[in-house]
Design an enzyme around this catalytic site. Structure first.
Site, PDB file in Angstrom:
ATOM      1  N   ASP A  69      21.815  52.527  70.834  1.00  0.00           N
ATOM      2  CA  ASP A  69      21.186  51.733  71.229  1.00  0.00           C
ATOM      3  C   ASP A  69      20.090  52.105  72.593  1.00  0.00           C
ATOM      4  OD1 ASP A  69      22.007  48.571  71.794  1.00  0.00           O
ATOM      5  OD2 ASP A  69      22.107  49.331  73.852  1.00  0.00           O
ATOM      6  N   ASP A 116      28.273  52.967  67.445  1.00  0.00           N
ATOM      7  CA  ASP A 116      26.946  52.504  68.377  1.00  0.00           C
ATOM      8  C   ASP A 116      27.184  53.018  69.491  1.00  0.00           C
ATOM      9  OD1 ASP A 116      24.938  50.609  69.400  1.00  0.00           O
ATOM     10  OD2 ASP A 116      25.454  49.146  68.032  1.00  0.00           O
ATOM     11  N   ASP A 159      38.967  38.337  60.772  1.00  0.00           N
ATOM     12  CA  ASP A 159      40.247  38.191  61.729  1.00  0.00           C
ATOM     13  C   ASP A 159      41.494  38.622  61.152  1.00  0.00           C
ATOM     14  OD1 ASP A 159      41.957  38.119  63.851  1.00  0.00           O
ATOM     15  OD2 ASP A 159      41.717  35.915  63.959  1.00  0.00           O
ATOM     16  N   GLU A 197      17.711  52.999  68.239  1.00  0.00           N
ATOM     17  CA  GLU A 197      16.976  51.947  68.255  1.00  0.00           C
ATOM     18  C   GLU A 197      15.771  51.926  69.135  1.00  0.00           C
ATOM     19  OE1 GLU A 197      17.921  47.255  69.628  1.00  0.00           O
ATOM     20  OE2 GLU A 197      18.648  48.661  70.842  1.00  0.00           O
ATOM     21  N   ASP A 250      44.327  35.713  65.784  1.00  0.00           N
ATOM     22  CA  ASP A 250      43.962  35.561  67.275  1.00  0.00           C
ATOM     23  C   ASP A 250      42.521  34.785  67.238  1.00  0.00           C
ATOM     24  OD1 ASP A 250      42.361  37.629  67.004  1.00  0.00           O
ATOM     25  OD2 ASP A 250      43.147  38.470  68.894  1.00  0.00           O
ATOM     26  N   HIS A 257      22.436  41.727  64.263  1.00  0.00           N
ATOM     27  CA  HIS A 257      22.981  40.802  65.339  1.00  0.00           C
ATOM     28  C   HIS A 257      22.019  40.641  66.437  1.00  0.00           C
ATOM     29  CE1 HIS A 257      22.894  44.923  67.247  1.00  0.00           C
ATOM     30  NE2 HIS A 257      23.343  44.342  68.269  1.00  0.00           N
ATOM     31  N   ASP A 258      20.629  40.988  66.398  1.00  0.00           N
ATOM     32  CA  ASP A 258      19.730  40.512  67.437  1.00  0.00           C
ATOM     33  C   ASP A 258      18.655  39.501  67.206  1.00  0.00           C
ATOM     34  OD1 ASP A 258      20.983  42.043  69.339  1.00  0.00           O
ATOM     35  OD2 ASP A 258      19.953  43.885  68.887  1.00  0.00           O
ATOM     36  N   ASN A 270      44.465  39.348  62.637  1.00  0.00           N
ATOM     37  CA  ASN A 270      46.079  39.177  62.991  1.00  0.00           C
ATOM     38  C   ASN A 270      45.755  37.589  63.645  1.00  0.00           C
ATOM     39  OD1 ASN A 270      44.272  39.099  65.358  1.00  0.00           O
ATOM     40  ND2 ASN A 270      45.506  40.578  66.459  1.00  0.00           N
ATOM     41  N   ASP A 326      38.285  41.851  63.687  1.00  0.00           N
ATOM     42  CA  ASP A 326      39.078  43.064  64.295  1.00  0.00           C
ATOM     43  C   ASP A 326      39.036  44.132  63.124  1.00  0.00           C
ATOM     44  OD1 ASP A 326      41.249  42.197  62.625  1.00  0.00           O
ATOM     45  OD2 ASP A 326      42.199  40.912  64.163  1.00  0.00           O
TER      46      ASP A 326
HETATM   47  C1  GLC Z   1      20.298  46.556  72.038  1.00  0.00           C
HETATM   48  C2  GLC Z   1      21.609  45.634  71.043  1.00  0.00           C
HETATM   49  C3  GLC Z   1      21.881  44.530  71.799  1.00  0.00           C
HETATM   50  C4  GLC Z   1      22.143  44.596  73.325  1.00  0.00           C
HETATM   51  C5  GLC Z   1      21.039  45.194  73.975  1.00  0.00           C
HETATM   52  C6  GLC Z   1      21.510  45.725  75.297  1.00  0.00           C
HETATM   53  O1  GLC Z   1      19.024  45.837  71.799  1.00  0.00           O
HETATM   54  O2  GLC Z   1      21.218  45.654  69.963  1.00  0.00           O
HETATM   55  O3  GLC Z   1      22.716  43.673  70.979  1.00  0.00           O
HETATM   56  O4  GLC Z   1      22.142  43.154  73.752  1.00  0.00           O
HETATM   57  O5  GLC Z   1      20.674  46.625  73.474  1.00  0.00           O
HETATM   58  O6  GLC Z   1      22.764  46.691  75.359  1.00  0.00           O
HETATM   59 CA    CA Z   2      42.023  39.227  65.657  1.00  0.00          CA
END
Ligand code: GLC
Ligand code: CA
Length: 546
Positions: free
Chosen positions: A200, A99, A22, A254, A26, A327-328, A24, A30
């Site tokens: 995605d 993405d 972060d 993906e 908040d 992140h999944d 700034n 970012d």
């Molecule tokens: C992909 C992304 C995931 C998202 C899903 C729907 O699997 O990696 O984070 O929730 O698609 O967009």
């Molecule tokens: Ca921020």
């Protein structure tokens, strides 16, 4: 334009912007924060960044619900900061990929708002179906996140399809106007200077003709009817011919439920291949069945089978994308490694995948061996998928399952230091910080030559210095062992041996023939004990000649 396939020499770093840094105060990560950390990212040896969505979004799926494709959210610093970061990355010789989320939009996107009011030309931008006389839904498909895949919209008087959350209506890719919109988006970012896209759930964009019921799948019902659908290759080729082929860019798709043979339909290296690399899920299924939802005990053999299958079957035909975290999924140390032997297992996992053939991706925090987050109550989860998972179970049974499966496990703020909020923000963080930040953080690992962070740096530097890592043939040794992962990479000039233990006990191992004279290039323990690997120890040896 010639495709130089520059990504083959690279290592990518994935940024999940809300939790990275972060700038700034908040409480939300970012681009100002990213800008400050560009040197850090470069110091890992990363040559590229994949940004999870930065676009304006209501945020019900943390940005994967986009309301404006040609802009950057104000909370992330807007276009101005994006340009700065892009220039800053390019000045360091780093690529930037975005993405591309075009299976669905946010329901707050202008297209959807117009579509529900039947304003042309948006009327058929989404997948609408009338109410049935018998009161049944248009078909029996499940959404991936929230109940059934259909939502009734009173304004339009019809149902719309949403394969993910209710607020993520699926686009109707069969409509040529929608495909034109996608091409506009691609062009917009490429013209701005971005170097490619992570696409995605792109294998979902073409749904079976007539949206038939699914009688096969007990959960995620419908998936065989929309994954790798009838027009998928046609649409991806169209994007390639009309837009992507005019730029020397990279695409990464993906693809849930894909195996090498299927993948080759998309990524086989020809001048016109639709896609460059695939995010497959088999490497993430060594402790689960088909998705994180159905947990199983970790099996090293399953992991090795997935790695070897992709290495062998793509050899000479296509290029692998290599990863162990994003992140999944929960953190890999907590899944495939050991929290007790955290640093050791983080290093062993790093060596297990960083010396394979392909382009590795490192997810923020993986390089310091961050562990999964285990909240005290399921109410503490933010993620839309997690909030709906195992909802019928009582809390006492649900919580341990969420600890194993939740995507939020890997979405806590990046642990920069042992200062307040792990140095992620000077304000109030948008999400919980993992309590272990006082022990696991970047600042502490910077100063420790034996840290996980410095191991990643050494391994990445090695992979870049050795042509055998880019070009060598892969050969697995002792495939049946459930404690050791051993593989060779071979060219005429060099042989590399990678040995990784996944055992919490000492394990004997034998060097393959001729390797007794090999040079130890990298190891996770400060010294070498011949013939024995200590808990989660890994070593990399080099031998010149074959
Ligand atoms: C992909 C992304 C995931 C998202 C899903 C729907 O699997 O990696 O984070 O929730 O698609 O967009
Ligand atoms: Ca921020």
């Amino acid at each position: 334009m010639e495709r130089t396939r520059w990504y083959k020499d690279m290592v990518f770093y994935q940024i999940w912007p809300r939790s990275f840094c972060d700038g700034n105060g908040d409480g939300i990560g970012d681009l100002q924060g990213v800008y400050e950390k560009l040197d850090y990212i470069q110091s890992l040896g990363a040559d590229g960044i994949w940004f999870s969505p930065l676009y304006p979004s209501p945020g019900i799926d943390c940005g994967y619900d986009i309301s404006d494709y040609m802009n950057i959210a104000a909370e992330y610093g807007g276009m101005e900061w994006f340009r700065k970061v892009l220039d800053g990355a390019h000045a360091r010789g780093m690529k930037v990929i975005m993405d591309l989320v075009v299976n669905h939009t946010s329901d707050e996107h202008e297209w959807f708002q117009k579509s529900r009011r039947r304003v042309d030309p948006y009327t058929d931008y989404y997948i609408w179906r009338p109410k049935k006389a018998n009161g049944k839904l248009p078909n029996n498909w499940d959404s991936n996140f929230e109940g059934k895949a259909w939502q009734y919209d009173p304004l339009r008087g019809e149902y719309y399809l949403h394969l993910f959350a209710v607020k993520q209506p699926d686009l109707n890719m069969d409509n040529p106007l929608v495909r034109e919109e996608v091409k506009k988006v691609l062009r917009f970012w490429l013209e701005l200077g971005v170097d490619g896209f992570r696409e995605d759930v792109i294998t979902y964009i073409s749904k079976a003709e007539g949206l038939p019921d699914d009688h096969l799948f007990p959960v995620y019902k419908g998936m065989p009817k929309y994954n790798h659908g009838p027009h998928i290759h046609e649409y991806l080729s169209e994007f390639r011919t009309d837009v992507l082929s005019h730029y020397d860019c990279m695409t990464l798709a993906e693809a849930p439920l894909v195996w090498p043979k299927r993948a080759l339909e998309y990524i086989r290296e020809t001048p016109n291949s639709e896609i460059d690399m695939m995010i497959q899920f088999q490497c993430m299924c060594a402790d689960c069945l088909f998705s994180d939802y159905f947990h199983l005990p970790f099996s090293l053999r399953r992991m090795k089978r997935a790695f070897s299958s992709w290495q062998n079957k793509l050899e000479g035909k296509a290029w692998n994308m290599l990863y162990l975290e994003n992140h999944d999924h929960p953190r890999v140390v907590s899944r495939y490694g050991s929290e007790q032997y955290r640093a050791e297992s983080a290093k062993s996992l790093a060596a297990a995948y960083l010396f394979l053939k392909g382009t590795p991706f490192v997810y923020q925090g993986q390089e310091i061996g961050m562990t999964s987050w285990y909240p005290e109550h399921s109410d503490m989860y933010e993620d839309v998928q997690t909030r709906n998972q195992y909802r019928n179970l009582p809390e006492s049974r649900r919580l341990p399952k969420l600890h194993q499966a939740s995507r939020d496990s890997a979405r806590t703020p990046m642990q920069w230091s042992d200062e307040e909020n792990a140095g992620f923000t000077s304000g109030k963080p948008w999400f919980y910080v993992n309590r272990n930040y006082t022990e696991i953080n970047v600042a502490q690992q910077e100063n420790d030559p034996e840290s996980v962070l410095n191991f990643y740096r050494k391994a990445i530097a090695l992979r870049k210095a050795l042509p055998v890592v880019k070009d060598g043939i892969y050969r697995e040794l002792h495939p049946l062992s459930n404690r050791l992962y051993m593989y060779l990479r071979q060219t005429k000039q060099q042989q590399l041996l990678v040995v990784c233990s996944f055992s919490s006990k000492a394990e004997r191992f034998r060097m393959p023939k001729g390797f007794t004279s090999g040079e130890l290039l990298l190891g996770s323990y400060p010294d070498e004990e011949p013939g024995v690997l200590r808990p989660y120890e890994c070593r990399v040896y080099l031998k010149q000649g074959d």
